[in-house]
Enzyme design. Sequence first.
Site, mmCIF file in Angstrom:
data_model
loop_
_atom_site.group_PDB
_atom_site.id
_atom_site.type_symbol
_atom_site.label_atom_id
_atom_site.label_comp_id
_atom_site.label_asym_id
_atom_site.label_seq_id
_atom_site.Cartn_x
_atom_site.Cartn_y
_atom_site.Cartn_z
ATOM 1 N N CYS A 1 0.823 -1.254 0.023
ATOM 2 C CA CYS A 1 -0.013 0.060 0.033
ATOM 3 C C CYS A 1 1.014 1.257 -0.079
ATOM 4 O O CYS A 1 1.333 1.594 -1.056
ATOM 5 C CB CYS A 1 -0.978 0.028 1.095
ATOM 6 S SG CYS A 1 -2.386 1.264 0.815
ATOM 7 N N HIS B 1 -3.662 -4.926 0.912
ATOM 8 C CA HIS B 1 -3.233 -5.328 2.356
ATOM 9 C C HIS B 1 -3.349 -6.768 2.623
ATOM 10 O O HIS B 1 -4.322 -7.120 3.296
ATOM 11 C CB HIS B 1 -3.850 -4.557 3.357
ATOM 12 C CG HIS B 1 -3.595 -3.086 3.257
ATOM 13 N ND1 HIS B 1 -2.420 -2.620 4.236
ATOM 14 C CD2 HIS B 1 -3.895 -2.102 2.942
ATOM 15 C CE1 HIS B 1 -2.169 -1.258 4.096
ATOM 16 N NE2 HIS B 1 -3.221 -0.917 3.448
ATOM 17 N N GLU C 1 -2.036 -8.765 4.880
ATOM 18 C CA GLU C 1 -1.840 -8.836 6.062
ATOM 19 C C GLU C 1 -3.360 -8.773 6.677
ATOM 20 O O GLU C 1 -3.619 -9.552 8.066
ATOM 21 C CB GLU C 1 -0.859 -8.175 6.835
ATOM 22 C CG GLU C 1 -0.979 -6.799 7.255
ATOM 23 C CD GLU C 1 -1.120 -5.877 5.815
ATOM 24 O OE1 GLU C 1 -1.648 -4.704 5.758
ATOM 25 O OE2 GLU C 1 -0.644 -6.446 4.724
#
Length: 314
Positions: free
Chosen positions: A128, A239, A241
Site C-alpha cells: 500500500c 493489504h 496481512e
Amino acid sequence: MTLNIIESLIISSLLFTLSSCHEGPVIGILTEELLHSLQNQYPNYTSYIAASYVKAIEGSGARVAPILIGQSEAYYRKQISVLNGIVFPGGACLFDNPNGYADAGATIFKIAKEVNKNGDYFPILGVCLGFELLLHLANGGNELRTRCSSENVGLPLKFVPGFRNSRLYGQASIEILSILSSLSVTSNHHRYCITPKNMTRTGLDKEWKILSLNMDKNGLIFVSSIESIDMPFVGIQFHPEKNSYEWKKSQNNPHSRKAVLSARHFYDWIANEASKNEHSYPSESDKTNALIENYSVFYTGKQGASYEEVYLFK
C-alpha cells in the site's frame, strides 16, 4: 559392512542434514511515524509497526526485526548487511516528513539497489503506502500519485498479459491465481492511486512491470501490483496481512477461507525471496537482541484504532 559402520554413516548423515538446515530468514519491517490516534494515547513513543505485518511474516516461516526511522545511513547499511529482506508497510504518513518513513525508505532503497547491482540478492516488498513509496523513490522523489476512492473495499485482481512471467506470480498455483482474479479478496484501503498513464508519462513503465490493475469506486483505473524489471522489488497496493489479522468491522476486510489462503501468497513470496541470500548476524545473541520479540505489543483494537495490535518504539 558391519552394523556399527552403517549406524555411524546414518548418524553422520543426520548431523550433516541438521547442520545444513536454514533456520529461516530475518525480514526487517520499517517503522513509521505514529498515527494521530496513537500519538494521543502513547505520547512517549515516536514510531510503530502494525502487528499484523509481523504475524503475516512469521506465518510464512520468517523472523522479524524492526528497522527504526530517523537513523543514519550507516545504521541502514548495517541493517541490510544482516537482514535477508525488507517490507515497507502501509500506513498514513506523509512523504515529506523530515527523518521519517520516506527518508528512511529512500536510504534503504538506494543501498538495496547498490547491493543488488553488485551481485547480491536483496528483496523488498512494498505494501500500500510502501508500494507508493517504491514508485515515488523510483521517480526521483517526485509526486506520482492521483487522488482516488478505494477505501474499505475488497477487489479481484485484473491481471495484465504477461503477468505469469514475473517474480511475484510466476510460481503461484492455479488455485491462488484463480481466487485472486475471480473473487473480491484483496483488501484495499487507499486514498491515493498510481495510474498506468502516470507510469508511462514518467517513464517508470520502462523500469517497472505492471502486473495487475483495478478500478476505484469512481471508475479510475489504477495499478494494483508491480515489480522492478531489474531488481527483486515488488509493490502491491492492497493489504494481504489484513485478511487474517485485522478485524475492525468498518474496514470490510475479506476473511473467507479463500481470501486468507490467497493472501498468504504475498508474504510467502517475500519469505522465499529472502532465503536467496546468506546475510546473517555476527552472532546468535546479536540476532536475538534485534528481533521483534524484544518489544511489547499493545492491544489497540478495543480503543477503536485502525489496527488490532501495534508495536511501539521510542
